[in-house]
Design an enzyme around this catalytic site. Sequence first.
Site, short mmCIF file in Angstrom:
data_model
loop_
_atom_site.label_atom_id
_atom_site.label_comp_id
_atom_site.label_asym_id
_atom_site.label_seq_id
_atom_site.Cartn_x
_atom_site.Cartn_y
_atom_site.Cartn_z
N ARG A 35 0.85 -1.18 0.00
CA ARG A 35 0.00 0.00 0.00
C ARG A 35 0.88 1.23 0.00
NH1 ARG A 35 -4.39 1.32 4.64
NH2 ARG A 35 -2.49 1.72 5.79
N THR B 132 -0.75 7.60 -1.12
CA THR B 132 -2.06 7.52 -1.78
C THR B 132 -2.96 6.47 -1.13
OG1 THR B 132 -1.32 5.81 -3.31
CG2 THR B 132 -0.98 8.10 -3.99
N ASP C 260 5.00 -5.56 9.70
CA ASP C 260 6.14 -5.20 10.56
C ASP C 260 6.15 -6.05 11.83
OD1 ASP C 260 7.15 -3.38 8.81
OD2 ASP C 260 6.30 -1.62 9.81
N ASP D 49 0.88 -2.27 12.39
CA ASP D 49 1.29 -2.73 11.06
C ASP D 49 1.57 -4.23 11.13
OD1 ASP D 49 3.04 -3.46 8.81
OD2 ASP D 49 2.93 -1.32 8.34
C1 PRP Z 1 -1.04 -4.20 4.70
C2 PRP Z 1 -1.93 -5.41 4.91
C3 PRP Z 1 -2.81 -5.38 3.69
C4 PRP Z 1 -2.99 -3.91 3.45
C5 PRP Z 1 -4.32 -3.49 3.97
O1 PRP Z 1 -0.02 -4.50 3.82
O2 PRP Z 1 -1.21 -6.60 5.04
O3 PRP Z 1 -2.24 -6.01 2.56
O4 PRP Z 1 -1.94 -3.24 4.18
O5 PRP Z 1 -4.57 -2.17 3.66
P1 PRP Z 1 -5.71 -1.73 2.64
O6 PRP Z 1 -6.93 -2.56 2.95
O7 PRP Z 1 -5.89 -0.28 2.94
O8 PRP Z 1 -5.22 -1.97 1.25
P2 PRP Z 1 1.15 -3.43 3.52
O9 PRP Z 1 0.79 -2.59 2.35
O10 PRP Z 1 1.50 -2.72 4.78
O11 PRP Z 1 2.33 -4.36 3.02
P3 PRP Z 1 3.14 -5.49 3.80
O12 PRP Z 1 2.21 -6.65 3.99
O13 PRP Z 1 4.24 -5.78 2.83
O14 PRP Z 1 3.65 -4.95 5.10
N1 URA Z 2 -2.15 -2.35 7.23
C1 URA Z 2 -1.76 -2.80 8.46
O1 URA Z 2 -0.83 -3.60 8.58
N2 URA Z 2 -2.43 -2.34 9.54
C2 URA Z 2 -3.47 -1.49 9.44
O2 URA Z 2 -4.05 -1.12 10.46
C3 URA Z 2 -3.85 -1.05 8.15
C4 URA Z 2 -3.17 -1.51 7.06
#
Ligand code: PRP
Ligand code: URA
Length: 212
Positions: free
Chosen positions: A107, A111, A206, A203
Amino acid sequence: MSDLKVNVIDHPLIQHKLTMMRKKTTGTKDFRELLEEISMLMTYEITRDFPLKDVEIETPVSKCVGKELADTRKVCVVPILRAGLGLQSGVVNMIPAAKIGHIGLYRDPETLKPVEYYCKMPSDIAERTMLVVDPMLATGGSAAAAITMLKEKGAKKLILMCLVAAPEGVKVINDEHPDVPVYVAAVDEKLNEHGYIVPGLGDAGDRIFGTL
Ligand code: PRP
Ligand code: URA
């Protein structure tokens, strides 16, 4: 909330483990283990309606007709990278014959829109139940984009399994993909100004991978 179409799996074991995951003092090792345990328990609930077929077997005592899953080989688990990987092993422990496809999306922090960087699926996804897994359903952008990608590649039957959802994310999936059932352990209150779920668990990626 009342007009959202979402299956909340409120089993006490899942709720207890989720609360442990939410605590900011829970470290990476415990967070990862709890997520795997919850994904096994959620898979147990999600597969409740999977069809069975009769099979003739012989016990040490006599012949009998037992039940087995009609199409255990017909499931494909699709973790959305990275955080979806935290749910993968629990699902595969429960459905060992499942195939695994990966979708890479992150994400954009400005944006909040999903950016695709990877997709590798088995060739026969049109015949499979595609179980898309990601711990967080926040704006819904990532899950909606993943489902669209899978439909464009021919997927016909999809299920979305997340740990924690915001009402906004559930609505996006309901509106854009009304054919896809959504299973979660909790629907939280709202999104904050950074697109994080409140109260959520922070997160997820993380916390799973220790990259805080
Ligand atoms: C997080 C999570 C989802 C997304 C959710 O991933 O694991 O994939 O955000 O957010 P949304 O519903 O607003 O799209 P992130 O983009 O942080 O990537 P990561 O899993 O690599 O940490
Ligand atoms: N992605 C995450 O990992 N946590 C949130 O709360 C939203 C998006």
